[in-house]
Structures are given as C-alpha cells and as structure tokens.
Scaffold this active site. Structure first.
Site, PDB file in Angstrom:
ATOM      1  N   SER A   1      30.342  30.785  49.831  1.00 38.91           N
ATOM      2  CA  SER A   1      30.662  32.212  49.825  1.00 38.91           C
ATOM      3  C   SER A   1      30.308  32.794  51.179  1.00 38.91           C
ATOM      4  O   SER A   1      29.411  32.320  51.867  1.00 38.91           O
ATOM      5  CB  SER A   1      29.912  32.959  48.717  1.00 38.91           C
ATOM      6  OG  SER A   1      30.440  34.263  48.583  1.00 38.91           O
TER       7      SER A   1
HETATM    8  C1  SAM Z   1      35.287  33.972  51.297  1.00 36.91           C
HETATM    9  S1  SAM Z   1      34.420  34.432  49.872  1.00 36.91           S
HETATM   10  C2  SAM Z   1      35.143  36.025  49.506  1.00 36.91           C
HETATM   11  C3  SAM Z   1      34.701  37.115  50.420  1.00 36.91           C
HETATM   12  C4  SAM Z   1      34.736  38.476  49.786  1.00 36.91           C
HETATM   13  N1  SAM Z   1      36.092  38.932  49.530  1.00 36.91           N
HETATM   14  C5  SAM Z   1      33.957  39.478  50.610  1.00 36.91           C
HETATM   15  O1  SAM Z   1      34.515  40.482  51.056  1.00 36.91           O
HETATM   16  O2  SAM Z   1      32.753  39.244  50.784  1.00 36.91           O
HETATM   17  C6  SAM Z   1      35.176  33.453  48.601  1.00 36.91           C
HETATM   18  C7  SAM Z   1      34.622  33.762  47.236  1.00 36.91           C
HETATM   19  O3  SAM Z   1      35.457  33.145  46.273  1.00 36.91           O
HETATM   20  C8  SAM Z   1      34.640  32.824  45.171  1.00 36.91           C
HETATM   21  N2  SAM Z   1      35.324  31.846  44.317  1.00 36.91           N
HETATM   22  C9  SAM Z   1      35.435  30.501  44.483  1.00 36.91           C
HETATM   23  N3  SAM Z   1      36.121  29.969  43.468  1.00 36.91           N
HETATM   24  C10 SAM Z   1      36.456  30.983  42.637  1.00 36.91           C
HETATM   25  C11 SAM Z   1      37.173  31.055  41.415  1.00 36.91           C
HETATM   26  N4  SAM Z   1      37.672  29.974  40.824  1.00 36.91           N
HETATM   27  N5  SAM Z   1      37.315  32.283  40.838  1.00 36.91           N
HETATM   28  C12 SAM Z   1      36.801  33.396  41.414  1.00 36.91           C
HETATM   29  N6  SAM Z   1      36.108  33.370  42.558  1.00 36.91           N
HETATM   30  C13 SAM Z   1      35.949  32.188  43.178  1.00 36.91           C
HETATM   31  C14 SAM Z   1      33.371  32.294  45.808  1.00 36.91           C
HETATM   32  O4  SAM Z   1      32.285  32.337  44.895  1.00 36.91           O
HETATM   33  C15 SAM Z   1      33.227  33.226  47.004  1.00 36.91           C
HETATM   34  O5  SAM Z   1      32.359  34.276  46.701  1.00 36.91           O
END
Ligand code: SAM
Length: 433
Positions: A64
């Site tokens: 994340s």
């Molecule tokens: C790059 S981060 C997102 C950044 C966020 N939009 C921000 O502004 O901080 C990617 C996120 O996707 C989440 N993620 C990964 N797999 C996922 C899933 N199957 N469903 C929902 N969220 C997921 C991770 O936990 C992580 O927090």
C-alpha cells in the site's frame, strides 16, 4: 513549523509542469492536505512528487502507498469527475485520492472507496475525518466485486493494478459511465480510460503507470519477486516461471556487451519498447531497484526507482542499458546463456524500430466480453493454471513504420490478449505505413 500551503503549491506547480493537468484537478491537489494522509512522514517528503510506501508484506514488497501525485492527477484527468457524480474507488490506501475525488464530485456527489485491508480502512477513515471530508464512505472488501449497495456509479477508478476487468465493475457502472484502471498488458501496466461502445469497451485515453498489484483471490498471474532486500531489487514477470539465480548472474557482472545502433533515449525505450517487448517476448522481465546498487546503469524511473528491461532464462540474463540520445543503448549479457538472449533482445529492438516505434501515445485498447479462462476450464478467479493466450493476428498487431512514405494503412484488429472475463485488443489506429 512547516508552511503546508507553500509546500502544497510547490507540489502542484511540479505536477502541472509535467503537462496535461487542468484547473479542476489542480484545484483538488491544492485543496486537500496530503500530509494529513501521511502521518509521520516529514513535511518535505509528503509534498514531493513521489509515491510514499505505507505498508509492505513479509517479503518487503510494497502493498500500500500514497501514489505519486502526478500519476494520480493524470488518472483524475482521465476519469473526468463532474460535480454530482457517484464515484467508486478500488484501493482506498491512505484515503488521499478518495479526498481528491470527493473534492471534484462536490457536495452533491458521493465517493465510495474500497480496500481489502481492514487496518488500512480504519486508518483511511481517520485521515478523511481529520481532513474534514465527510462525503466519503470507506468500506472493507475485495474491490474486484465493486460495492453493489452504492451502485450505480458514474465513474469507477482503480488505484491498484488489475489483470482483468471485473464483471461487477461493468455491472455497477451507470449508462454513459467511465472506468479508469491500471490494467496489465502482458506484464506492463497502462492506465486506460474505458467507455462502453457498440457492445464492447473502448479506450478514451491511455497513460503509462506502475501500480502495485491487486491482492486476494482475483489477483492476476503477474509476479514481483524480491531479489535483494537492501537495495529493494525486484524482478517483475508476466507470470510465474523458473528464472534461476538472477542475483548470482548479475553479481558476476556482464560477460559481453552488444552495441544496438538504434538511437532511442531512455524514456522512449522504457515506454514504447517496454510495451513491444512485453507483447512479443514471453521471457521478458523488468528489474527495478529503489536504492541503486545492481542497476546503477538502468533507467532512473519516473516512479522513484531505477529500472532495466531485459530477457531472463535459467542461467542467463540480458539487460538493455539506455544512454542519453544520441548515444544508442547497449545490451549487456550476464551468465552463460546471456549472449544468446542479448541477440534476441537486439532483434526485438530492431523490429520495434522498423515498426515505427509504437508507444503509449496512440495506443488504443478495446475490451470485449469473454476471455480465455472459463469456469468450464476448471478455472476459479485467480486460478491461473492455464496462461492467457497472447498473439498477433496476421498482418496486424503493431503499426507499420510511420515515416511518411504515404501508403496509408490502419493497424487492423491488433494484438490480442485473453484474460479470464474479457479479451483485450491493442492497436495503433493512427499509424501509417
Ligand atoms: C496504491 S494503493 C492505493 C492508494 C490510495 N488510492 C491512496 O490515495 O492512498 C493500492 C491499495 O489497493 C489495495 N488493494 C489491494 N488489493 C485489493 C483488493 N482486492 N480490493 C481492494 N483493495 C485492494 C491495497 O491494500 C492498497 O491500499
């Protein structure tokens, strides 16, 4: 005491300086205090135009982050949120992008953001409350399933890399709606804005990006394998396979170096040739490193890490080493099998050059319902026992050379990549041959 407003203005100026960002999105970046979503991060770092990793898995892979502001801004431009819109975000993370979305949707709009990690959901809710963003609902769940209770949505955005487009998103989108997602194109990612047209989904815009991948049962076959924790050296592969001891062959140093004679700079190679290699070479790989040690000679990445494109096979590795134009890149061979792989990489580079150097700009992505992996094949979500088919239909695939010889042509039906639920077709319609 940090002058948050001044830091924020500097960040906005840097993001806008890269081009393509309009007033509305700039206004959102100005209005939302990013530092409140990154507690504990020093003021300067919170407003740098860089991704900030906020969580890693046991093997050190980032799971994340708050993404790089420039790519967030570009994706918000792709999404085109208007006041009053109902927006679904997949990947709440810190909650920062959800706050930007809420600013764009205004008081009459609604934002629902989903994250699979309950701890992150709790934190995002806290950040949003502290920043005074009441119009956002953060829910814990698998974003591949969307969030039916809030449907329909005018806009759906994924801020996490996905291998396929999920039926739930398509079902939960309102008529005339738009989806923006970083989709996997055989191991490379592009953020694609898609709208429904003639029974399928057609891209409105495509932007280069590099997101961490979706977790959970709907994850794709792509692999990110840590090689060295100190430098955070990792190898990305389109799907799991045996690569041998990459660190050992790298550590022994190059056994030979092949001049290419194809004068292209680091950016064109990383973007256009990266796409080409992923489309044409099943053994391709991308090495990346946050603290340059092994890849001191790679391309300093736009996302805050150094990268090197190559081909890897048990016992051999070759890496493209770009140099500033007009100096052409060289290919470095490592390990006993490296020289043969280097010759293969050079052949791909020449083919890309001869095809007019297709790149992200001009790329069209069409997504059709129905993919290659079906329940009848014994496949479950995330069950990747059978790899997707990747192929180029005869006479098409990539655009012919666009050097102005006047024989107009189209890119035809393009490069086909089968997923589980959908089939992607890549083409470069404006190219001429
Ligand atoms: C790059 S981060 C997102 C950044 C966020 N939009 C921000 O502004 O901080 C990617 C996120 O996707 C989440 N993620 C990964 N797999 C996922 C899933 N199957 N469903 C929902 N969220 C997921 C991770 O936990 C992580 O927090």
């Amino acid at each position: 005491m940090a002058d948050w407003r001044a830091l924020r203005e500097e960040m906005v100026a840097r993001v806008r300086g890269r081009g393509g960002i309009g007033e509305e999105v700039a206004g959102a970046l100005r209005a939302v205090p990013r530092h409140l979503f990154l507690p504990g991060v020093p003021p300067g770092a919170a407003y740098r135009d860089e991704a900030v990793v906020t969580r890693r898995d046991a093997e050190g892979r980032p799971v994340s982050s708050s993404s790089q502001p420039t790519i967030m801004a570009l994706m918000l431009e792709q999404l085109g949120v208007e006041p009053g819109h109902r927006v679904l975000e997949i990947g709440a993370g810190t909650g920062y992008n959800a706050a930007l979305l809420a600013h764009l949707a205004g008081p009459g709009g609604r934002v629902t953001s989903v994250d699979i990690d309950p701890d992150l959901v709790g934190r995002a809710r806290g950040h949003l409350a502290e920043a005074g963003c009441p119009g956002v609902e953060v829910v814990c769940g698998d974003g591949a399933e969307g969030f039916a209770p809030g449907a329909p949505y005018d806009r759906v955005i994924a801020t996490v890399g996905v291998w396929d487009l999920f039926p739930a998103w398509l079902e939960q989108l309102a008529p005339g709606g738009r989806i923006v997602a970083p989709v996997d194109l055989n191991g490379v990612q592009r953020s694609v804005a898609l709208e429904r047209t003639d029974g399928h989904w057609a891209s409105r815009s495509v932007v280069a990006c590099g997101f961490m991948r979706l977790r959970g049962p709907f994850a794709g076959p792509e692999v990110l394998r840590p090689l060295d924790r100190d430098s955070e050296l990792m190898v990305s592969l389109p799907r799991a396979r045996e690569t041998g001891d990459v660190l050992a062959v790298l550590g022994d140093g190059p056994v030979s170096e092949l001049p290419t004679g194809v004068a292209a700079g680091p950016a064109a190679l990383a973007d256009g040739f990266g796409l080409w290699l992923a489309a044409h070479e099943p053994r391709w790989c991308l090495l990346s490193e946050s603290r340059p040690r092994w890849l001191a000679a790679g391309t300093p990445g736009r996302w805050g890490f150094t990268t090197a494109l190559g081909i890897v096979e048990d016992g051999g590795l070759c890496l493209l080493h770009p140099r500033e134009a007009p100096a052409p890149p060289v290919v470095r061979a490592f390990g006993p099998g490296g020289a043969g792989l280097a010759a293969g990489l050079l052949a791909h580079l020449r083919a890309w050059d001869a095809a007019g150097r297709p790149s992200t700009s001009g790329l069209r992505v069409d997504v059709y319902p129905g993919g290659g992996l079906r329940p009848g094949d014994g496949a479950r979500p995330g069950d990747l026992g059978r790899p997707p088919d990747v192929g180029v239909r005869p006479g098409t695939g990539v655009p012919p050379a666009g050097d102005g010889d006047g024989s107009g042509t189209t890119a035809g039906d393009g490069l086909v990549i089968r997923k589980r639920h959908t089939t992607f077709v890549l083409s470069w319609p404006a190219a001429r041959g």
